[in-house]
Design a protein around this motif. Structure first.
Motif, mmCIF file in Angstrom:
data_model
loop_
_atom_site.group_PDB
_atom_site.id
_atom_site.type_symbol
_atom_site.label_atom_id
_atom_site.label_comp_id
_atom_site.label_asym_id
_atom_site.label_seq_id
_atom_site.Cartn_x
_atom_site.Cartn_y
_atom_site.Cartn_z
ATOM 1 N N GLU A 1 -5.013 -5.137 1.931
ATOM 2 C CA GLU A 1 -5.171 -6.301 2.423
ATOM 3 C C GLU A 1 -4.080 -7.381 2.496
ATOM 4 O O GLU A 1 -2.772 -7.240 1.870
ATOM 5 C CB GLU A 1 -5.903 -7.105 1.499
ATOM 6 C CG GLU A 1 -6.909 -8.312 2.012
ATOM 7 C CD GLU A 1 -8.066 -8.877 1.077
ATOM 8 O OE1 GLU A 1 -8.415 -10.070 1.048
ATOM 9 O OE2 GLU A 1 -8.328 -8.081 0.192
ATOM 10 N N ASN B 1 -7.822 -10.598 -8.178
ATOM 11 C CA ASN B 1 -7.187 -9.307 -8.090
ATOM 12 C C ASN B 1 -6.225 -9.237 -7.042
ATOM 13 O O ASN B 1 -6.323 -7.985 -5.931
ATOM 14 C CB ASN B 1 -8.399 -8.225 -7.863
ATOM 15 C CG ASN B 1 -9.393 -7.988 -8.980
ATOM 16 O OD1 ASN B 1 -8.696 -7.833 -10.120
ATOM 17 N ND2 ASN B 1 -10.719 -8.206 -8.582
ATOM 18 N N VAL B 2 -5.161 -10.005 -6.791
ATOM 19 C CA VAL B 2 -4.295 -9.899 -5.605
ATOM 20 C C VAL B 2 -3.543 -8.957 -5.676
ATOM 21 O O VAL B 2 -3.162 -8.305 -4.511
ATOM 22 C CB VAL B 2 -3.558 -11.401 -5.793
ATOM 23 C CG1 VAL B 2 -2.611 -11.279 -7.116
ATOM 24 C CG2 VAL B 2 -2.564 -11.393 -4.620
ATOM 25 N N ILE C 1 -2.445 -10.637 2.319
ATOM 26 C CA ILE C 1 -2.647 -11.789 1.582
ATOM 27 C C ILE C 1 -1.160 -12.550 1.553
ATOM 28 O O ILE C 1 -0.159 -11.849 1.398
ATOM 29 C CB ILE C 1 -3.010 -11.624 0.255
ATOM 30 C CG1 ILE C 1 -4.438 -10.751 0.222
ATOM 31 C CG2 ILE C 1 -3.130 -12.952 -0.686
ATOM 32 C CD1 ILE C 1 -5.010 -10.342 -1.226
ATOM 33 N N GLN D 1 -4.346 -5.423 -13.936
ATOM 34 C CA GLN D 1 -3.971 -5.067 -12.558
ATOM 35 C C GLN D 1 -2.959 -4.277 -12.536
ATOM 36 O O GLN D 1 -2.948 -3.192 -11.805
ATOM 37 C CB GLN D 1 -3.770 -6.457 -11.790
ATOM 38 C CG GLN D 1 -4.936 -7.157 -11.474
ATOM 39 C CD GLN D 1 -4.691 -8.092 -10.501
ATOM 40 O OE1 GLN D 1 -4.181 -8.055 -9.342
ATOM 41 N NE2 GLN D 1 -4.762 -9.489 -10.797
ATOM 42 N N LEU E 1 -4.020 -5.788 -6.690
ATOM 43 C CA LEU E 1 -5.057 -4.628 -6.086
ATOM 44 C C LEU E 1 -5.407 -4.756 -4.757
ATOM 45 O O LEU E 1 -5.428 -3.800 -4.086
ATOM 46 C CB LEU E 1 -5.971 -4.364 -7.077
ATOM 47 C CG LEU E 1 -6.014 -4.180 -8.715
ATOM 48 C CD1 LEU E 1 -7.375 -4.276 -9.109
ATOM 49 C CD2 LEU E 1 -5.158 -3.065 -8.850
ATOM 50 N N ARG E 2 -5.769 -5.566 -4.404
ATOM 51 C CA ARG E 2 -5.942 -6.164 -2.820
ATOM 52 C C ARG E 2 -5.026 -5.683 -2.129
ATOM 53 O O ARG E 2 -5.113 -5.015 -1.081
ATOM 54 C CB ARG E 2 -6.558 -7.547 -2.653
ATOM 55 C CG ARG E 2 -7.923 -7.557 -3.166
ATOM 56 C CD ARG E 2 -8.400 -9.157 -3.586
ATOM 57 N NE ARG E 2 -8.211 -9.784 -2.455
ATOM 58 C CZ ARG E 2 -8.577 -11.076 -2.313
ATOM 59 N NH1 ARG E 2 -8.307 -11.980 -3.396
ATOM 60 N NH2 ARG E 2 -8.406 -11.760 -0.999
ATOM 61 N N LEU E 3 -3.688 -6.158 -2.323
ATOM 62 C CA LEU E 3 -2.490 -6.114 -1.796
ATOM 63 C C LEU E 3 -2.017 -4.569 -1.795
ATOM 64 O O LEU E 3 -1.855 -3.753 -0.605
ATOM 65 C CB LEU E 3 -1.062 -6.566 -2.265
ATOM 66 C CG LEU E 3 -1.179 -8.164 -2.327
ATOM 67 C CD1 LEU E 3 -0.230 -8.875 -3.007
ATOM 68 C CD2 LEU E 3 -0.742 -8.357 -0.498
ATOM 69 N N GLU F 1 -5.267 -15.796 -6.326
ATOM 70 C CA GLU F 1 -6.261 -14.919 -5.625
ATOM 71 C C GLU F 1 -7.051 -13.907 -6.487
ATOM 72 O O GLU F 1 -6.049 -13.176 -7.240
ATOM 73 C CB GLU F 1 -5.614 -14.335 -4.404
ATOM 74 C CG GLU F 1 -5.262 -15.226 -3.299
ATOM 75 C CD GLU F 1 -6.537 -15.505 -2.482
ATOM 76 O OE1 GLU F 1 -7.429 -14.776 -2.565
ATOM 77 O OE2 GLU F 1 -6.503 -16.158 -1.688
ATOM 78 N N ASN G 1 -4.342 -2.223 -1.869
ATOM 79 C CA ASN G 1 -5.094 -1.341 -0.941
ATOM 80 C C ASN G 1 -5.106 -1.947 0.598
ATOM 81 O O ASN G 1 -5.829 -1.507 1.463
ATOM 82 C CB ASN G 1 -6.668 -1.991 -1.148
ATOM 83 C CG ASN G 1 -7.293 -1.095 -2.534
ATOM 84 O OD1 ASN G 1 -6.633 0.279 -2.889
ATOM 85 N ND2 ASN G 1 -7.594 -1.763 -3.425
ATOM 86 N N LYS H 1 0.826 -1.332 0.047
ATOM 87 C CA LYS H 1 -0.069 -0.194 0.044
ATOM 88 C C LYS H 1 0.990 1.257 -0.190
ATOM 89 O O LYS H 1 0.553 2.256 -0.750
ATOM 90 C CB LYS H 1 -0.934 -0.179 1.169
ATOM 91 C CG LYS H 1 -2.008 1.267 1.275
ATOM 92 C CD LYS H 1 -2.820 1.081 2.552
ATOM 93 C CE LYS H 1 -3.882 2.081 2.511
ATOM 94 N NZ LYS H 1 -4.638 2.088 3.576
#
Length: 372
Positions: free
Chosen positions: A253, A244-245, A255, A38, A247-249, A242, A251, A6
């Motif tokens: 998250e 959208n791994v 993982i 992504q 983008l989630r990282l 995973e 943001n 992030k």
């Protein structure tokens, strides 16, 4: 847990063969389109992204009709040469749909071992990132030999992270991350969510070899994280399955496994010495020399060397090995191996007597030495 991606501005993303191919049977174009989408969003968020992608050999195998990965170097080179065409074409098409240009960069260990070529590669990558072009990097299998192969794209990703001084290295694989043991054989194994990069306990946890298509196992990823940490880059090992791994990282998250770089980053030159050169020989040190290097910040003098291994030339990289067998430093040596053997255990004042001449008072000057 601190969400390193992030806060990262510049990152290296490595995707393994299993995530870009159809079980080794050529490229998975839908998967490549997903990675491109992504990464395009990461760039829109203001991040700089370098992509290290496997898949060339697998694509070449499919085009050539080969069912098993060859072991002969010339066959691997041929498969890579054929497969690179398809791999780059597929990425170019995918990124173009997001109004992004791509650039292909093929590297060997020699490219990064040579200081001029190293700086040229750095300048090119920095310029491409400034232009918002996505560099797509792979090992130059077509011309690599056994001596100059990176050996796997995990290592390549770490070296590129060092090169561009990335904030983070993301290694995407078909595993959820690092487990305390092999979950395929030990039902009590648990996922390591966060640890320190370079912790020797992680290497004991890491599994064996990778798939028949790829070359890297979990151990190569752990060692890659250790390398990346030299320049201050944190590493995330996560499953590319995973959704959208990336983008989630980005943001925040949590993982996979996050390996934190805790040491003070080495300077660019020290990182180059530590990771981008192949060792040509070894100098076996006594306890006094180890203390002088580790605690006193001294150069390495011949009086502290008890044995010389290998056949190296002046200016090549050698490892400095402690009495207990641990490689504790690397450096550019001022004398060839044949000369170093003649001056073992001698004070610097006796170098000219032993050789008939003197170039330097030190075997390795402190400025050309890095502690590991």
């Amino acid at each position: 847990m601190n969400p390193v991606l992030k806060n990262a501005r510049r990152l290296v993303v490595k995707v393994g063969s299993a995530l870009v191919t159809n079980d080794g049977r050529g490229l998975d174009h839908a998967a490549l389109a997903n990675w491109s989408a992504q990464i395009a969003q990461l760039i829109a968020m203001g991040k700089e992204v370098v992509l290290v992608s496997s898949g060339a050999v697998a694509e070449g195998m499919q085009r050539l009709g080969w069912k098993q990965r060859p072991s002969a170097i010339h066959e691997l080179q041929a498969a890579a040469a054929v497969g690179q065409m398809g791999l780059v074409q597929a990425y170019e098409t995918s990124f173009r749909s997001h109004q992004l240009h791509t650039a292909q960069i093929l590297l060997t260990h020699e490219d990064l071992a040579d200081r001029t070529r190293y700086l040229n590669a750095l300048s090119t990558l920095r310029t491409l990132l400034t232009l918002k072009v996505v560099p797509i990097i792979n090992e130059n299998d077509t011309v690599a030999t056994d001596e100059i192969r990176f050996g796997d794209n995990d290592t390549l990703g770490a070296l590129v992270a060092n090169l561009i001084e990335a904030d983070a290295l993301v290694i995407l694989t078909d595993q959820a991350g690092l487990y305390t043991a092999d979950p395929r054989h030990d039902p009590t194994a648990t996922l390591v969510c966060e640890a320190q990069a370079g912790d020797v306990a992680l290497e004991a946890m890491a599994g064996g070899a990778g798939s028949a298509i790829g070359r890297g196992g979990m151990l190569t990823k752990i060692l890659a994280a250790k390398r990346a940490a030299h320049s201050g880059a944190h590493t995330i090992i996560a499953s590319g399955r995973e959704p959208n791994v990336l983008l989630r990282l980005a943001n925040g998250e949590a993982i996979g496994t996050q390996l934190i770089a805790t040491r003070t980053p080495l300077s660019s030159r020290k990182t180059w010495l530590a990771d981008h050169l192949q060792v040509r020989g070894k100098l076996m040190l006594d306890a006094g020399a180890v203390k002088a290097l580790q605690h006193d910040g001294k150069s390495l003098l011949p009086i502290g060397v008890v044995a010389v291994e290998g056949d190296f030339a002046r200016g090549e990289v050698v490892a400095c090995v402690s009495p207990d067998g641990v490689t504790m430093a690397r450096g550019l040596v001022n004398y060839a191996a044949s000369e170093a053997r003649k001056m073992l255990r001698l004070p610097s004042s006796q170098i000219e007597v032993a050789l008939g001449y003197i170039d330097d008072a030190e075997l390795i000057h402190r400025d050309n030495l890095v502690l590991l």
